[in-house]
Design an enzyme around this catalytic site. Structure first.
Site, PDB file in Angstrom:
ATOM      1  N   HIS A  48       5.369   6.670  11.297  1.00 10.87           N
ATOM      2  CA  HIS A  48       4.845   6.481   9.958  1.00 10.87           C
ATOM      3  C   HIS A  48       4.163   7.800   9.596  1.00 10.87           C
ATOM      4  O   HIS A  48       2.943   7.908   9.589  1.00 10.87           O
ATOM      5  CB  HIS A  48       3.844   5.316   9.958  1.00 10.87           C
ATOM      6  CG  HIS A  48       3.476   4.830   8.584  1.00 10.87           C
ATOM      7  ND1 HIS A  48       3.812   5.510   7.438  1.00 10.87           N
ATOM      8  CD2 HIS A  48       2.791   3.731   8.184  1.00 10.87           C
ATOM      9  CE1 HIS A  48       3.337   4.844   6.385  1.00 10.87           C
ATOM     10  NE2 HIS A  48       2.727   3.761   6.817  1.00 10.87           N
ATOM     11  N   LYS A  82      24.129  -9.817   0.830  1.00  8.76           N
ATOM     12  CA  LYS A  82      25.569 -10.086   0.707  1.00  8.76           C
ATOM     13  C   LYS A  82      26.370  -9.221   1.668  1.00  8.76           C
ATOM     14  O   LYS A  82      27.555  -8.987   1.471  1.00  8.76           O
ATOM     15  CB  LYS A  82      26.028  -9.843  -0.730  1.00  8.76           C
ATOM     16  CG  LYS A  82      25.411 -10.804  -1.721  1.00  8.76           C
ATOM     17  CD  LYS A  82      25.807 -10.451  -3.136  1.00  8.76           C
ATOM     18  CE  LYS A  82      24.897 -11.127  -4.142  1.00  8.76           C
ATOM     19  NZ  LYS A  82      24.530 -10.224  -5.232  1.00  8.76           N
ATOM     20  N   ARG A  93       0.801  -1.223   0.000  1.00  5.49           N
ATOM     21  CA  ARG A  93       0.000   0.000   0.000  1.00  5.49           C
ATOM     22  C   ARG A  93       0.828   1.264   0.000  1.00  5.49           C
ATOM     23  O   ARG A  93       0.605   2.164  -0.807  1.00  5.49           O
ATOM     24  CB  ARG A  93      -0.800   0.134   1.293  1.00  5.49           C
ATOM     25  CG  ARG A  93      -1.890  -0.779   1.442  1.00  5.49           C
ATOM     26  CD  ARG A  93      -2.444  -0.673   2.837  1.00  5.49           C
ATOM     27  NE  ARG A  93      -3.391  -1.748   2.937  1.00  5.49           N
ATOM     28  CZ  ARG A  93      -4.693  -1.557   3.069  1.00  5.49           C
ATOM     29  NH1 ARG A  93      -5.171  -0.356   3.224  1.00  5.49           N
ATOM     30  NH2 ARG A  93      -5.498  -2.570   3.067  1.00  5.49           N
ATOM     31  N   THR A  94       1.738   1.341   0.952  1.00  8.66           N
ATOM     32  CA  THR A  94       2.498   2.580   1.083  1.00  8.66           C
ATOM     33  C   THR A  94       3.396   2.776  -0.132  1.00  8.66           C
ATOM     34  O   THR A  94       3.509   3.865  -0.674  1.00  8.66           O
ATOM     35  CB  THR A  94       3.314   2.554   2.386  1.00  8.66           C
ATOM     36  OG1 THR A  94       2.426   2.287   3.468  1.00  8.66           O
ATOM     37  CG2 THR A  94       4.002   3.859   2.633  1.00  8.66           C
ATOM     38  N   ARG A 148      11.365   2.793   3.679  1.00 11.35           N
ATOM     39  CA  ARG A 148      10.701   1.961   4.685  1.00 11.35           C
ATOM     40  C   ARG A 148      11.738   0.982   5.219  1.00 11.35           C
ATOM     41  O   ARG A 148      12.477   0.384   4.430  1.00 11.35           O
ATOM     42  CB  ARG A 148       9.537   1.211   4.017  1.00 11.35           C
ATOM     43  CG  ARG A 148       9.011  -0.018   4.764  1.00 11.35           C
ATOM     44  CD  ARG A 148       8.247   0.290   6.017  1.00 11.35           C
ATOM     45  NE  ARG A 148       7.047   1.072   5.789  1.00 11.35           N
ATOM     46  CZ  ARG A 148       5.810   0.573   5.770  1.00 11.35           C
ATOM     47  NH1 ARG A 148       5.618  -0.713   5.937  1.00 11.35           N
ATOM     48  NH2 ARG A 148       4.780   1.367   5.584  1.00 11.35           N
TER      49      ARG A 148
END
Ligand SMILES: [Zn+2]
Lengths: 297, 434
Positions: free
Chosen positions: A129, A79, A51-52, A101
């Site tokens: 958020h 890695k 969604r975001t 995020r």
């Protein structure tokens, strides 16, 4: 040019400027595709969030920007590349903003200290958020005009919720009273110092709320013994139809999604007349356009 | 190098011997020969240290230092750690065993001691592990460790979670008279935590480590101590609850000693700011009332020693997400200035501050030094209590720079360090003789 690392630290007038600007980005508004034309916005999502990510993607495209979508699957982080290595590599492609995020609280703060472009926090760990809080506030302003004197009740897993923190700061800054409610195991200490009223008794405060914001319950919390069972949670903190009937006339129901239907929110309430959940989603793109615009200008 | 040194007219503070006043100190053949309130004649060939306006102190003793050798020589070695020590006024350090080859055998103890002899700067006293490999499963060979030169046993960095094993460690160590030094942390309570649990962790959205993670273990170990009649040393005490329990245990006559770090008595959890990994340690920086309690405990003797928990780490260990950041900071070169902050603020008198850096630690571990009576080793630290300076991590002798105190203004500085009558640090320079 300014980072959006969190709502904390933003003044009321600055938040209002973003919210005012978001109105111009609603469907049917003026053409804004020139605002970031020729620029690139990097979407740097270390944690899945369809969604975001999609919402920011559409917001950036709507401003005419190209979008560099980056996710860590099978790439360098596995890695041993550090977060800063990754961020510096993304920065080298010349984006005007990094939308980020990450599962660690504070990760965007670290990146912001080491890159020259704008960093926009799209959710960091259990911290903030901010774009979600802004779109929630935008949705409430659409309904109420102003948040002054209104009471918003945030219910659920406050401890692990970045939405709760951002909303607390955002709603308080905009003049609302904020009550948080959840089991003691999921309410962190010191929330009063941040401006919230704390209760563990949903039924006692429910009639005071002008809006009830239900938070998603992370089901993996069960195995960590924060809660005895989902059944008990839903009995104590679920917004059932019976509880809905005791709400103030006109009081709203919100949820940042995705919903565990029947757990934190009864389906009939989620889809009922009080629910503004779909408005939250559709306002998301306009608010994120405003964030990109304001932060990069 | 001279065999005879005369420190003239300094303020000698020697808490063990009840001295605080202007004295001459004569050193001969590596030992204190005479301490006199009237000026002494300069013996022929003696080096004279004009110490008027300065403090002449017993050399500082740090019970808690990570020298990282063997295994992580990129962070520190016995040599670089000793340089940092003498630059900070320390003439003796206790080296923690959680190196990358754990010091759980006489072989590793001897390696550390041989590196220390080669460095030839300050005394290095190794501490051996309580359990093999620090795994918390089987006792390491305490007898061999002690006979090889270990002065304490500890699994520092980790608690001994198994209570029965901890009980046996306390019992077993009574044969050798060494303290069992403990890092008190109930791992089930601290799991996943990155900083102190409180309003700051809530604001930052970081999983908190409650004070109970430490206090519960202190309580457990004091109960075991009482039963075993052992000897317990509690490392880096960080919170009010622990202080209260230790105070009460001492009052009842249990053989318990404790240390606090300068950072835990100077900073609280607000120092984390916006995810500054330089403020990340175990135990975490606590709340202001804990800091208050620690300061009181320094004054009233509940805490016996200031120890730095000098924990060198590389830049990349700290330039990461806060949750991933490695715990610990370097401390040897900032300890005096931070301790003096409390003195200048009137929270601690100079004599007690010196005691916490000298006799307090010596007594806790039964180490030589820590005072200046005739016959004592001539381990001496000369301090200018008024010199103002600014901490510059880039100029540390330590191989690592991880400190939250870079740029901090300090008043009071080490000007000379002498070990066994030999000048090992002066004028900002470590003097090596190899
Ligand atoms: Zn340590």
């Amino acid at each position: 040019m300014r980072h959006l690392l969190g709502i904390e630290g933003w003044r009321r007038d600055e938040l209002e400027a973003v919210l005012d600007r978001a109105r111009a980005h609603l469907p049917g508004g003026p053409d804004t595709t020139h605002l970031l034309r020729g620029k690139v916005v990097a979407n740097l999502f270390f944690e899945d969030s369809t969604r975001t990510r999609t919402s920011f993607h559409m917001a950036a495209r709507g401003l005419g920007a190209g979008v560099l979508d980056w996710s860590p699957s099978g790439s360098s982080t596995s890695k041993g590349e550090t977060l800063l290595d990754t961020a510096r590599n993304i920065e080298a492609t010349g984006p005007v903003a990094i939308v980020m995020r990450h599962r660690s609280s504070g990760a965007p703060h670290l990146v912001a200290k080491h890159v020259r472009c704008v960093v926009i926090n799209a959710g960091d760990g259990t911290h903030e958020h901010p774009s979600q809080a802004l779109l929630d506030a935008f949705t409430l302003r659409q309904r109420w005009g102003s948040l002054d004197g209104r009471t918003v009740l945030i219910v659920g897993d406050i401890l692990h919720s970045r939405v709760a923190r951002s909303n607390l700061w955002c709603l308080k800054a905009l003049g609302a009273r904020v009550i948080v409610c959840g089991p003691p195991t999921l309410v962190p200490p010191g929330l009063e110092a941040l401006g919230a009223e704390v209760t563990h008794n949903l039924d006692a405060v429910l009639p005071q709320a002008d809006a009830v914001m239900c938070l998603r319950l992370q089901l993996e919390r069960m195995s960590e013994a924060f809660l005895p069972s989902t059944r008990e949670y839903s009995r104590l903190f679920g917004l059932t139809t019976a509880r809905e009937e005791r709400m103030k006339a006109g009081a709203l129901v919100m949820h940042p999604g995705p919903i565990n239907r029947g757990l934190e929110l009864a389906p009939a309430v989620a889809d009922g007349a009080r629910s503004v959940i779909l408005e939250q989603v559709s306002n998301g793109v306009a608010v994120r356009r405003a964030i990109l615009e304001v932060c990069t200008s | 190098m001279s065999a005879t040194v005369l420190f003239r007219r300094g303020r000698v503070i020697d808490p063990r011997n009840g001295v605080d006043g202007v004295r001459d100190v004569l050193v001969r053949d590596g030992k204190v020969a005479e301490v006199s309130d009237t000026p002494l004649p300069v013996p022929p060939g003696a080096e004279v240290v004009e110490a008027a306006g300065r403090w002449v102190l017993p050399g500082f003793i740090d019970l808690h230092v990570h020298l990282r050798e063997p295994g992580e020589e990129g962070k520190e070695t016995v040599l670089t750690g000793c340089r940092a020590a003498v630059a900070g006024g320390f003439t003796a350090v206790v080296a923690m065993p959680n190196t990358k080859v754990v010091n759980d055998s006489g072989l590793v103890t001897e390696l550390v001691l041989s590196r220390a002899r080669a460095a030839n700067l300050c005394h290095v006293y190794p501490a051996g592990a309580i359990t093999k490999g620090l795994k918390g499963e089987e006792l390491a060979e305490t007898g061999e460790l002690v006979s090889s030169g270990c002065v304490a046993i500890t699994d520092d960095g980790r608690p001994v979670m198994n209570a029965a094993l901890m009980r046996r460690a306390l019992q077993y160590a009574t044969m050798f008279g060494v303290p069992v030094m403990v890092h008190e942390e109930d791992l089930t309570l601290s799991a996943g935590g990155a900083m102190h649990e409180g309003s700051v962790s809530t604001r930052l959205g970081l999983r908190g480590i409650p004070a109970s993670a430490e206090v519960a273990m202190v309580a457990r170990d004091l109960v075991l101590l009482e039963e075993t009649k052992g000897r317990l040393h509690i490392a880096h005490v960080s919170c009010e609850g622990s202080v209260r329990l230790i105070r009460e245990a001492k009052r009842r006559g249990l053989f318990v000693t404790a240390e606090a770090t300068p950072h835990h008595v100077i900073l609280d959890d607000r120092a984390v700011g916006d995810y500054d990994t330089h403020a990340k340690m175990a135990p975490p920086l606590r709340a202001d009332r804990d800091v208050e309690a620690l300061r009181e405990a320094l004054v009233d003797g509940t805490i016996d020693a200031i120890a730095t928990d000098h924990a060198p780490h590389g830049v990349l260990d700290k330039q990461v997400e806060f949750e991933k950041g490695i715990n610990g900071i370097v401390g040897l070169e900032t300890a005096l200035g931070l301790t003096l902050e409390l003195v200048h603020a009137g929270l601690l008198d100079a004599k007690r501050a010196v005691e916490l850096l000298t006799h307090g630690p010596a007594k806790a571990f039964g180490l030589p030094g820590g005072h200046l009576a005739p016959g004592a080793p001539a381990d001496i630290t000369v301090v200018d209590p008024l010199e103002e300076w600014t901490v510059d991590a880039h100029r540390f002798y330590s191989r690592s720079r991880n400190t939250p105190f870079h740029g901090r203004k300090q008043k009071g500085r080490v000007v000379q360090t002498w070990v066994s009558g030999r000048k090992v640090y002066a004028d900002g320079q470590v003097k090596e003789s190899r």
